[in-house]
Enzyme design. Structure first.
Site, PDB file in Angstrom:
ATOM      1  N   ASP A 210       0.792  -1.229   0.000  1.00  0.00           N
ATOM      2  CA  ASP A 210       0.000   0.000   0.000  1.00  0.00           C
ATOM      3  C   ASP A 210       0.824   1.280   0.000  1.00  0.00           C
ATOM      4  OD1 ASP A 210      -2.392  -1.436   0.059  1.00  0.00           O
ATOM      5  OD2 ASP A 210      -2.383  -1.543   2.251  1.00  0.00           O
ATOM      6  N   ASP A 234       0.447   5.812   1.784  1.00  0.00           N
ATOM      7  CA  ASP A 234      -0.698   5.374   2.578  1.00  0.00           C
ATOM      8  C   ASP A 234      -0.523   5.834   4.025  1.00  0.00           C
ATOM      9  OD1 ASP A 234      -3.184   4.190   2.945  1.00  0.00           O
ATOM     10  OD2 ASP A 234      -2.334   2.254   3.449  1.00  0.00           O
ATOM     11  N   ASP A 238       0.657   1.586  10.247  1.00  0.00           N
ATOM     12  CA  ASP A 238      -0.639   0.919  10.262  1.00  0.00           C
ATOM     13  C   ASP A 238      -0.496  -0.428  10.954  1.00  0.00           C
ATOM     14  OD1 ASP A 238      -1.600   3.047   8.849  1.00  0.00           O
ATOM     15  OD2 ASP A 238      -2.197   1.910   7.071  1.00  0.00           O
ATOM     16  N   ARG A 290      -5.719  11.218  11.670  1.00  0.00           N
ATOM     17  CA  ARG A 290      -5.366   9.866  12.115  1.00  0.00           C
ATOM     18  C   ARG A 290      -4.081   9.839  12.940  1.00  0.00           C
ATOM     19  NH1 ARG A 290      -6.916   5.513   7.317  1.00  0.00           N
ATOM     20  NH2 ARG A 290      -9.067   6.232   6.996  1.00  0.00           N
TER      21      ARG A 290
END
Length: 412
Positions: A210, A234, A238, A290
């Site tokens: 990603d 991205d 994560d 985020r």
């Protein structure tokens, strides 16, 4: 009356006793902590003790419990593996390559995803044995495909300026006990699918990546510390698909949109066991949202410095428990982006029951934290006299977030 020399001895004795007890205790802990509040209290005790040590002979006077554990030592280069004893929070048991060999990366250029050459980073991270991986000199590494890191590895950039950039970056895939420290990771791009060596005796077919800086997929006991991360396609970090026991600390993050995703999807309920500590990071210039965005699990966000966001800082969906403690939030000047939080993908009738709590946070320039859930559940208000450091000290705690300039024979 006790003399100064006796006090000095007492400090040293108590410090050694504490470290020994901590190591003995940590070796027996499972992946998932049954009572996350115990770890929250453990972080609080570490910060409180570091604050006290900042007045004592043995301290570097930072008040940062991770840094105070190892940065005072001028011989850090010959005692690199001491770092593995210094993690706190949910990822405190990540030992990386401790007790393994030191492996020196000498070749930044010849990345072969299928048959890695000795001397390359890819060769090191795919070995079966525990390894403490360091770098011979400053280098820029451009990977041709994702770097699949196997269990019991430390990637330690101290003493060199190491950049992983302009290509696919790092992935932890169903691996455990990983430490990533002191690496610049930026401008990561999606990688094409294909064959990639992912272990000492296996090469497999991988889908397109990603473009994350660090992707954690089913990883456990992971610690990412003192890295500088920016400008990837991205996410910067994560963690999904049942990942847990993670600490993200002392990092500097800049120039990125979707910074950190913790939890795969609202329907992926296996992430209910996810436990992540986010501590002493600087969320800096050019960030949008985020920081993190959470699902399902338990997230302790403590003593971070949020100096920039464009949309929001902390968000989530699917009823995550978020405990924000002692952070500094500086809202942007735009009128409609002052809220720290974002309850996503649910009407207020649902998210008002999610347990999100702010305790001791500093809210500047009109910033506000929208709390939800019960006012005083045990998740937040356990009987304890120990707390995170005051938010007024966050600037000094996080002043060296990101990669460090470490030189031989000097404190780092």
């Amino acid at each position: 009356m006790v003399s100064y020399s006796n006090n000095h001895f007492a400090y040293a004795f108590l410090l050694l006793l504490t470290i020994g007890n901590t190591l003995a205790f940590s070796s027996s802990l499972p992946d998932h902590v049954q009572d996350p509040n115990l770890v929250v209290d453990d972080v609080n005790r570490s910060v409180f003790n570091a604050s006290r040590r900042s007045l004592a002979y043995l301290s570097c006077r930072t008040g940062n419990p991770i840094d105070d554990c190892w940065r005072c030592d001028p011989n850090w280069e010959t005692n690199r593996q001491r770092l593995a004893d210094c993690a706190i929070g949910f990822g405190k048991n990540a030992i990386g390559g401790r007790k393994g060999r030191i492996y020196v990366v000498t070749d930044p250029a010849n990345d072969d995803p299928v048959n890695p050459r000795p001397g390359t980073l890819r060769y090191a991270v795919t070995q079966e044995e525990p390894l403490w991986i360091i770098f011979k000199r400053d280098m820029v590494i451009r990977l041709k495909k994702e770097l699949i890191i196997t269990s019991f590895k430390t990637i330690d950039g101290r003493g060199s300026s190491v950049h992983i950039t302009d290509g696919p970056c790092l992935k932890i895939h169903y691996a455990t006990n990983i430490i990533i420290h002191g690496i610049n990771i930026h401008d990561c791009k999606p990688g094409s699918g294909g064959m990639i060596k992912d272990g000492p005796h296996h090469t497999g077919w991988w889908m397109q990546s990603d473009g994350d800086a660090v992707a954690i997929f089913g990883g456990k006991h992971v610690w990412i510390d003192h890295c500088s991360l920016s400008n990837c396609d991205d996410g910067l970090i994560d963690a999904i698909h049942g990942s847990t026991a993670i600490t993200i600390s002392n990092n500097h993050m800049t120039h990125h949109d979707k910074v950190m995703l913790l939890g795969h999807s609202d329907s992926y309920t296996q992430d209910k066991n996810m436990q992540v500590t986010i501590a002493f990071n600087h969320f800096g210039e050019g960030l949008v949202q985020r920081m993190p965005r959470c699902r399902h699990g338990y997230f302790h966000v403590v003593n971070n410095d949020y100096t920039h966001w464009e949309m929001y800082a902390i968000g989530g969906s699917a009823s995550p428990t978020i405990y924000s403690q002692g952070n500094r939030f500086l809202a942007p000047n735009t009128r409609f982006n002052k809220e720290v939080t974002k309850h996503e993908d649910a009407p207020e009738s649902k998210w008002r029951d999610w347990n999100w709590r702010s305790e001791g946070d500093m809210l500047l320039n009109g910033a506000y934290f929208r709390e939800s859930g019960a006012e005083a559940p045990s998740t937040y208000a356990r009987a304890s006299s120990l707390s995170a450091r005051p938010s007024s000290l966050v600037g000094s705690i996080t002043t060296t977030a990101g990669t460090l300039s470490c030189r031989r024979g000097r404190r780092c």
